[in-house]
Scaffold this motif. Structure first.
Motif, short mmCIF file in Angstrom:
data_model
loop_
_atom_site.label_atom_id
_atom_site.label_comp_id
_atom_site.label_asym_id
_atom_site.label_seq_id
_atom_site.Cartn_x
_atom_site.Cartn_y
_atom_site.Cartn_z
N GLN A 5 0.86 -1.17 0.00
CA GLN A 5 0.00 0.00 0.00
C GLN A 5 0.90 1.23 0.00
OE1 GLN A 5 -2.33 -0.80 3.53
NE2 GLN A 5 -4.03 -1.53 2.27
N MET A 6 0.40 2.29 -0.60
CA MET A 6 1.17 3.52 -0.69
C MET A 6 0.31 4.68 -0.23
SD MET A 6 3.03 5.19 -4.00
CE MET A 6 1.59 6.04 -4.64
N LEU A 7 0.81 5.43 0.75
CA LEU A 7 0.13 6.62 1.23
C LEU A 7 0.73 7.82 0.51
CD1 LEU A 7 -1.80 7.99 3.26
CD2 LEU A 7 0.13 8.10 4.85
N TYR A 8 -0.12 8.55 -0.22
CA TYR A 8 0.33 9.70 -1.00
C TYR A 8 -0.75 10.78 -0.94
CZ TYR A 8 1.78 12.52 -5.02
OH TYR A 8 2.15 13.56 -5.84
N ASN A 9 -0.38 11.97 -0.49
CA ASN A 9 -1.31 13.10 -0.38
C ASN A 9 -2.58 12.74 0.40
OD1 ASN A 9 0.28 15.00 -1.62
ND2 ASN A 9 -0.62 14.70 -3.64
N GLY A 10 -2.42 12.00 1.48
CA GLY A 10 -3.55 11.66 2.34
C GLY A 10 -4.42 10.53 1.85
N LYS A 11 -4.08 9.89 0.73
CA LYS A 11 -4.87 8.77 0.21
C LYS A 11 -4.02 7.52 0.16
CE LYS A 11 -7.79 11.58 -2.76
NZ LYS A 11 -8.19 11.86 -4.12
N VAL A 12 -4.67 6.37 0.38
CA VAL A 12 -3.98 5.09 0.32
C VAL A 12 -4.29 4.44 -1.02
CG1 VAL A 12 -3.78 2.80 1.34
CG2 VAL A 12 -4.06 4.80 2.82
N TYR A 13 -3.23 4.01 -1.71
CA TYR A 13 -3.35 3.35 -3.00
C TYR A 13 -2.87 1.91 -2.86
CZ TYR A 13 -3.83 8.10 -4.74
OH TYR A 13 -4.26 9.38 -4.95
N GLN A 14 -3.59 0.99 -3.49
CA GLN A 14 -3.24 -0.43 -3.46
C GLN A 14 -2.34 -0.75 -4.65
OE1 GLN A 14 -4.27 -2.38 -0.90
NE2 GLN A 14 -5.33 -0.59 -0.08
N GLY A 15 -1.41 -1.68 -4.45
CA GLY A 15 -0.53 -2.06 -5.54
C GLY A 15 0.30 -3.28 -5.19
N ALA A 16 1.33 -3.49 -6.00
CA ALA A 16 2.24 -4.61 -5.80
C ALA A 16 3.65 -4.16 -6.14
CB ALA A 16 1.83 -5.78 -6.69
N VAL A 17 4.63 -4.83 -5.55
CA VAL A 17 6.04 -4.54 -5.82
C VAL A 17 6.46 -5.38 -7.01
CG1 VAL A 17 8.39 -4.63 -4.92
CG2 VAL A 17 6.49 -4.05 -3.39
N ALA A 18 6.78 -4.73 -8.13
CA ALA A 18 7.23 -5.43 -9.33
C ALA A 18 8.72 -5.74 -9.25
CB ALA A 18 6.93 -4.60 -10.57
N TYR A 19 9.49 -4.84 -8.62
CA TYR A 19 10.93 -5.04 -8.42
C TYR A 19 11.34 -4.30 -7.17
CZ TYR A 19 15.92 -4.38 -8.61
OH TYR A 19 17.25 -4.35 -8.27
N GLU A 20 12.26 -4.90 -6.40
CA GLU A 20 12.78 -4.21 -5.22
C GLU A 20 14.28 -4.44 -5.12
OE1 GLU A 20 11.95 -3.68 -0.46
OE2 GLU A 20 10.83 -5.19 -1.58
N GLY A 21 15.03 -3.34 -5.06
CA GLY A 21 16.47 -3.38 -4.86
C GLY A 21 16.84 -2.45 -3.73
N ALA A 22 18.13 -2.31 -3.46
CA ALA A 22 18.58 -1.46 -2.36
C ALA A 22 18.27 0.01 -2.63
CB ALA A 22 20.07 -1.65 -2.15
N GLU A 23 18.42 0.48 -3.89
CA GLU A 23 18.25 1.89 -4.21
C GLU A 23 17.05 2.20 -5.10
OE1 GLU A 23 20.01 4.69 -3.26
OE2 GLU A 23 21.08 3.43 -1.85
N LEU A 24 16.20 1.20 -5.36
CA LEU A 24 15.14 1.40 -6.33
C LEU A 24 14.01 0.41 -6.09
CD1 LEU A 24 14.73 2.97 -9.12
CD2 LEU A 24 15.64 0.93 -10.17
N MET A 25 12.77 0.86 -6.25
CA MET A 25 11.62 -0.02 -6.15
C MET A 25 10.63 0.36 -7.25
SD MET A 25 8.92 -0.61 -2.99
CE MET A 25 10.18 -0.86 -1.77
N GLU A 26 10.13 -0.64 -7.95
CA GLU A 26 9.10 -0.39 -8.97
C GLU A 26 7.77 -0.89 -8.43
OE1 GLU A 26 7.79 -1.54 -13.52
OE2 GLU A 26 9.78 -2.10 -12.82
N LEU A 27 6.77 -0.01 -8.43
CA LEU A 27 5.44 -0.33 -7.93
C LEU A 27 4.46 -0.40 -9.08
CD1 LEU A 27 5.30 2.15 -4.91
CD2 LEU A 27 6.09 -0.21 -4.91
N SER A 28 3.57 -1.35 -9.02
CA SER A 28 2.49 -1.45 -9.98
C SER A 28 1.19 -1.19 -9.21
CB SER A 28 2.48 -2.86 -10.60
OG SER A 28 1.45 -2.97 -11.53
#
Length: 194
Positions: A5-28
């Motif tokens: 889940q991602m909290l942005y500007n007071g709203k929660v968005y649902q998603g999934a982690v497509a890639y996760e590294g030490a310095e980078l994360m891709e969210l879908s």
């Protein structure tokens, strides 16, 4: 893919982690969102929560990096005082390898250079030319894959090497758009090298 889940500007968005590294994360994300590069978000699941910043996105895909990442310390320093310029020689900062080509120019003269690295203090570049002036502001063009960025750099030091001359230049000014492109390019290179 792990749910997130991602909290942005007071709203929660649902998603999934497509890639996760030490310095980078891709969210879908389930739905696309309107965002600005550099905006802070809070990513969390049932095990963890982490403050991140948005690097880039398209549609419902977002690329984020940890808020404390060194790439967010890279910025323009036009009003730096003399004390801030001279840092203890033992102080080390993380640097990122670039190895990209570009140009530096003043008035009617343009030099082709190779930008070798970047850190929070600025760019390191190499060129076989003694006419680059210390303390001078240069217009630059740096090739970041298919895109270019155009910061203004102030040359601060020179180091004679065996086969070339290495210069160090701090960022005098850079547009928010170019800074966002640069940060994304650095993070993407780290991902490709991992």
């Amino acid at each position: 893919m792990n749910s997130i889940q991602m909290l942005y500007n007071g709203k929660v968005y649902q998603g999934a982690v497509a890639y996760e590294g030490a310095e980078l994360m891709e969210l879908s994300l389930e739905k696309p969102i309107a965002y600005k590069g550099g905006d802070e978000v809070l990513c969390f699941d049932f095990k963890r929560r982490r403050r991140m910043r948005i690097l880039r996105g398209s549609g419902n895909k977002l690329i984020v990096a940890p808020e404390e990442s060194e790439i967010f310390r890279i910025k323009a320093r036009p009003d730096q005082t003399e004390e801030e310029m001279f840092i203890d020689d033992d102080t080390m900062f993380d640097s990122f390898k670039l190895n990209v080509f570009g140009t530096i120019s003043e008035e009617f003269r343009t030099l082709a250079v190779r930008f070798v690295d970047i850190c929070r203090l600025g760019f390191g570049f190499e060129v076989n030319d003694f006419s680059v002036k210390l303390g001078h502001v240069y217009d630059t063009m740096i090739f970041c894959d298919e895109e270019t960025i155009h910061p203004k750099l102030v040359v601060r030091y020179v180091h004679l090497m065996e086969k070339t001359i290495r210069y160090g230049a701090e960022i005098h000014s850079i547009s928010a758009r170019d800074l966002s492109k640069l940060r994304y390019y650095i993070a993407a290179r780290q991902f490709a090298e991992a």
